[in-house]
Design a protein around this motif. Sequence first.
Motif, PDB file in Angstrom:
ATOM      1  N   PHE A   1      -4.017   0.496   1.736  1.00  0.00           N
ATOM      2  CA  PHE A   1      -4.515  -0.879   1.842  1.00  0.00           C
ATOM      3  C   PHE A   1      -5.974  -0.848   2.296  1.00  0.00           C
ATOM      4  CE2 PHE A   1      -5.172  -4.756   4.374  1.00  0.00           C
ATOM      5  CZ  PHE A   1      -4.794  -5.719   3.457  1.00  0.00           C
TER       6      PHE A   1
ATOM      7  N   THR B   1      -2.733   5.549  -1.966  1.00  0.00           N
ATOM      8  CA  THR B   1      -3.557   4.391  -2.346  1.00  0.00           C
ATOM      9  C   THR B   1      -3.469   3.354  -1.226  1.00  0.00           C
ATOM     10  OG1 THR B   1      -1.694   3.469  -3.595  1.00  0.00           O
ATOM     11  CG2 THR B   1      -3.356   4.708  -4.838  1.00  0.00           C
TER      12      THR B   1
ATOM     13  N   GLY C   1       0.826  -1.196   0.000  1.00  0.00           N
ATOM     14  CA  GLY C   1       0.000   0.000   0.000  1.00  0.00           C
ATOM     15  C   GLY C   1       0.857   1.240   0.000  1.00  0.00           C
TER      16      GLY C   1
END
Length: 297
Positions: A139, A137, A133
Amino acid sequence: MTQNSEILCIGSVLWDIIGRSASAMRQGSDVPGRITRLPGGVAMNIAMTLVRFGMTPTLLTAIGRDPEGDELVNACSRLGMVTDHIYRSQDLPTDRYMAVEGANGLIAAIADAHSLEAAGAKILRPLMHGPLGYENTPFQGPIALDGNLTLTLLEEIAQSPAFARADLRVAPASPGKAERLLPFLKHARATLYVNLEEAGILCQREFKDSESAAKGLLDRGAVRVLVTDGGNSATVGSADKILTQTPPSVLVTRVTGAGDTFMAAHIASEANGASSDEALSRALHAAATYVSGETPL
């Protein structure tokens, strides 16, 4: 989620050295028994149960580049966990946990998790800087997080954009570390897994049972909680629902890792679409089977 959902287990992975005796013990007792060394730690115990429920956990932790560390990483891989992202330190030894258990429960324990604490945010690099991650963006799956991390690091996690979309499942590791969960007490995406004593520490009051403890935590701002009380009741609570069940009655032969087994079984059950009632029941049965000395499935 599917049965093989990705889940991250962040926290302690170490060697458990456990001495168990069938005799009741007190301070100064010297009795016959068995001493075992097995992979352990809160994150590890959770991961082992997740594997038994068909999930593939990824470990984020610190393990030394010493012979004990090599042996531990190999053991994790053989058990079905993803070990590619573990922080391996040249300078820090592999952590250990030592406990003594008698017929009357846990007598004493010492957690030597200094390497995990010293590694700090280094264990989170794969989650913040890829490949698991990035801050822009993050996880989006479930994360099991344990309180063996430092309070400073837990505070950073609670505020980090890298965790903003995760389904956070948080446990304190022990009553002595319960206050480390305070950054998650009002976190919008956190579910807290605590026992009766830990709930009391977080709320700074005593509770008579799991249901009153769950309500106390919700009153303090928690979004969702699960409170256990040994062989007594267990309660899952949120703003719209309070559900309490009693675990099966079994002969207790071990206690270390029971709470972690309960938490993992609950996470896995919900990941597979179980209702609140079914997930709590399955978690209680898994924990009861574990403390009875049998395999939890």
